[in-house]
Design a protein around this motif. Structure first.
Motif, PDB file in Angstrom:
ATOM      1  N   PHE A  27       0.857  -1.188   0.000  1.00 50.07           N
ATOM      2  CA  PHE A  27       0.000   0.000   0.000  1.00 50.07           C
ATOM      3  C   PHE A  27       0.891   1.235   0.000  1.00 50.07           C
ATOM      4  CE2 PHE A  27       0.802  -0.950   4.420  1.00 50.07           C
ATOM      5  CZ  PHE A  27       0.991   0.295   5.027  1.00 50.07           C
ATOM      6  N   ASP A  28       0.272   2.387  -0.287  1.00 50.71           N
ATOM      7  CA  ASP A  28       0.970   3.665  -0.267  1.00 50.71           C
ATOM      8  C   ASP A  28       0.391   4.558   0.825  1.00 50.71           C
ATOM      9  OD1 ASP A  28       2.431   2.906  -2.545  1.00 50.71           O
ATOM     10  OD2 ASP A  28       0.876   3.693  -3.892  1.00 50.71           O
ATOM     11  N   VAL A  29       1.214   5.463   1.329  1.00 46.57           N
ATOM     12  CA  VAL A  29       0.768   6.501   2.259  1.00 46.57           C
ATOM     13  C   VAL A  29       1.092   7.838   1.610  1.00 46.57           C
ATOM     14  CG1 VAL A  29       0.878   7.393   4.602  1.00 46.57           C
ATOM     15  CG2 VAL A  29       1.372   4.981   4.183  1.00 46.57           C
ATOM     16  N   TYR A  30       0.094   8.712   1.530  1.00 51.23           N
ATOM     17  CA  TYR A  30       0.271   9.968   0.809  1.00 51.23           C
ATOM     18  C   TYR A  30       0.819  11.073   1.700  1.00 51.23           C
ATOM     19  CZ  TYR A  30      -2.685   7.514  -2.538  1.00 51.23           C
ATOM     20  OH  TYR A  30      -3.203   6.579  -3.395  1.00 51.23           O
ATOM     21  N   ASP A  31       1.433  12.040   1.051  1.00 48.85           N
ATOM     22  CA  ASP A  31       2.010  13.180   1.749  1.00 48.85           C
ATOM     23  C   ASP A  31       0.911  13.925   2.520  1.00 48.85           C
ATOM     24  OD1 ASP A  31       3.951  14.943   2.531  1.00 48.85           O
ATOM     25  OD2 ASP A  31       3.995  16.070   0.660  1.00 48.85           O
ATOM     26  N   GLY A  32       1.116  14.094   3.824  1.00 50.90           N
ATOM     27  CA  GLY A  32       0.157  14.812   4.650  1.00 50.90           C
ATOM     28  C   GLY A  32      -1.043  13.996   5.094  1.00 50.90           C
ATOM     29  N   GLU A  33      -1.034  12.700   4.802  1.00 52.86           N
ATOM     30  CA  GLU A  33      -2.167  11.841   5.153  1.00 52.86           C
ATOM     31  C   GLU A  33      -2.073  11.362   6.598  1.00 52.86           C
ATOM     32  OE1 GLU A  33      -4.514   7.954   3.400  1.00 52.86           O
ATOM     33  OE2 GLU A  33      -2.364   8.086   2.993  1.00 52.86           O
ATOM     34  N   PHE A  34      -3.242  11.173   7.202  1.00 51.10           N
ATOM     35  CA  PHE A  34      -3.359  10.542   8.511  1.00 51.10           C
ATOM     36  C   PHE A  34      -3.957   9.164   8.265  1.00 51.10           C
ATOM     37  CE2 PHE A  34      -3.435  11.974  13.080  1.00 51.10           C
ATOM     38  CZ  PHE A  34      -3.585  10.710  13.612  1.00 51.10           C
ATOM     39  N   LEU A  35      -3.083   8.149   8.216  1.00 51.23           N
ATOM     40  CA  LEU A  35      -3.512   6.776   7.934  1.00 51.23           C
ATOM     41  C   LEU A  35      -3.607   5.992   9.235  1.00 51.23           C
ATOM     42  CD1 LEU A  35      -4.027   4.548   5.700  1.00 51.23           C
ATOM     43  CD2 LEU A  35      -1.630   3.910   6.070  1.00 51.23           C
ATOM     44  N   CYS A  36      -4.786   5.458   9.509  1.00 46.84           N
ATOM     45  CA  CYS A  36      -4.967   4.603  10.681  1.00 46.84           C
ATOM     46  C   CYS A  36      -4.968   3.142  10.252  1.00 46.84           C
ATOM     47  CB  CYS A  36      -6.281   4.927  11.395  1.00 46.84           C
ATOM     48  SG  CYS A  36      -6.283   6.516  12.249  1.00 46.84           S
ATOM     49  N   ILE A  37      -4.334   2.303  11.073  1.00 44.40           N
ATOM     50  CA  ILE A  37      -4.280   0.867  10.802  1.00 44.40           C
ATOM     51  C   ILE A  37      -4.948   0.123  11.943  1.00 44.40           C
ATOM     52  CG2 ILE A  37      -2.778  -1.117  10.403  1.00 44.40           C
ATOM     53  CD1 ILE A  37      -0.721   0.722   9.213  1.00 44.40           C
ATOM     54  N   VAL A  38      -5.960  -0.668  11.616  1.00 44.33           N
ATOM     55  CA  VAL A  38      -6.695  -1.443  12.619  1.00 44.33           C
ATOM     56  C   VAL A  38      -6.726  -2.905  12.194  1.00 44.33           C
ATOM     57  CG1 VAL A  38      -8.155   0.502  13.304  1.00 44.33           C
ATOM     58  CG2 VAL A  38      -8.941  -1.042  11.499  1.00 44.33           C
ATOM     59  N   GLY A  39      -7.033  -3.748  13.152  1.00 50.31           N
ATOM     60  CA  GLY A  39      -7.132  -5.176  12.870  1.00 50.31           C
ATOM     61  C   GLY A  39      -7.304  -5.940  14.163  1.00 50.31           C
ATOM     62  N   PRO A  40      -7.530  -7.239  14.078  1.00 57.29           N
ATOM     63  CA  PRO A  40      -7.716  -8.049  15.278  1.00 57.29           C
ATOM     64  C   PRO A  40      -6.480  -8.004  16.173  1.00 57.29           C
ATOM     65  CG  PRO A  40      -8.293  -9.278  13.289  1.00 57.29           C
ATOM     66  CD  PRO A  40      -7.621  -8.034  12.838  1.00 57.29           C
ATOM     67  N   THR A  41      -6.689  -8.206  17.459  1.00 57.36           N
ATOM     68  CA  THR A  41      -5.577  -8.262  18.406  1.00 57.36           C
ATOM     69  C   THR A  41      -4.574  -9.325  17.991  1.00 57.36           C
ATOM     70  OG1 THR A  41      -7.005  -7.554  20.217  1.00 57.36           O
ATOM     71  CG2 THR A  41      -4.954  -8.648  20.818  1.00 57.36           C
ATOM     72  N   GLY A  42      -3.279  -8.942  17.975  1.00 56.72           N
ATOM     73  CA  GLY A  42      -2.220  -9.887  17.638  1.00 56.72           C
ATOM     74  C   GLY A  42      -2.036 -10.144  16.163  1.00 56.72           C
ATOM     75  N   CYS A  43      -2.653  -9.309  15.317  1.00 57.75           N
ATOM     76  CA  CYS A  43      -2.578  -9.588  13.877  1.00 57.75           C
ATOM     77  C   CYS A  43      -1.265  -9.121  13.257  1.00 57.75           C
ATOM     78  CB  CYS A  43      -3.766  -8.961  13.142  1.00 57.75           C
ATOM     79  SG  CYS A  43      -3.683  -7.159  13.001  1.00 57.75           S
TER      80      CYS A  43
END
Length: 246
Positions: A27-43
């Protein structure tokens, strides 16, 4: 938000022995972006950040920052860990100052320290030592130290887990404001779905191990976000369902 790519992750894979944790993640993260990453515990959310900074060496794949392999000695990156990392032998203001000195940011250093302490509500505790502070105050010291340096890329690994809900929302609002003002790019790890919807420009949802990307959801709700608004609740439920149903 600028659509220039700041961080580019290509086919990132991480194994610990025979255990496959991250499986071909791109995946890419853009300049000035606020990217949140979520997922199951321990993933593997924290494993991803540690691979990005090369605290863990990726088994395969590539992570680029502005087109170059990430180098913490060269690139302007700050990392706020889950664990407290305030230095016990330094006062609160000395801890914040240390981050600036480490990056040779001496110009206006006293004012930067003052502003950072005001941001997290620790001005009156500037001369205290970490052992004199509560758990939530210790984490606020670490947050102040990171923001004082105004990094290009800020990595945050569940930084508000020890904070009460009122302080957490206040800091989240300030973080969003500061990041937009300074055009800081943020990758924010959280297990709190409401927090991800409250903060993120996009939300990257991970699967269980071996971890891959389930979906990337764009969150265009206006700031400041109302957690009771129907649109917010709908988005929160959508992310919850993505994590719950495999």
């Amino acid at each position: 938000m600028d659509k220039n790519i700041k961080v580019q992750v290509t086919r990132l894979t991480k194994k610990f022995g025979d255990l496959l944790v991250l499986n071909d993640v791109s995946f890419d993260v853009y300049d000035g972006e606020f990217l949140c990453i979520v997922g199951p515990t321990g993933c593997g959310k924290t494993t991803f950040l540690n691979s990005l900074t090369h605290l863990y060496e990726p088994t395969s794949g590539e992570i680029l920052f502005k087109g170059e392999k990430i180098d913490l000695r060269k690139h302007d990156i700050a990392y706020i860990f889950q664990e407290y990392s305030a230095m016990e032998w330094l006062t609160v203001k000395e801890n914040v100052r240390f981050g600036l000195e480490l990056k040779n940011q001496y110009k206006g250093i006293d004012e930067k320290v003052k502003e950072a302490l005001e941001l997290v509500g620790l001005t009156q505790f500037a001369d205290y030592y970490p052992k004199q502070l509560s758990a939530s105050m210790l984490q606020r010291v670490v947050i102040a130290r990171a923001f004082a340096t105004q990094p290009e890329l800020l990595l945050m690994d569940e930084p508000y887990g020890q904070l009460d809900i009122n302080l957490r929302f206040r800091l989240e609002d300030e973080v969003v404001r500061l990041c937009k003002q300074t055009k800081t790019t943020v990758i924010f790890i959280t297990h709190n779905i409401e927090e991800a919807v409250y903060l993120g420009d996009r939300i990257l949802v991970l699967t269980n191990k071996p971890t891959s990307i389930k979906e990337i959801v764009t969150d265009e709700l206006p700031h400041p976000r109302d957690i009771a608004a129907p649109e917010f609740v709908e988005m929160r439920n959508r992310i919850t369902d993505l994590i719950k149903w495999w």
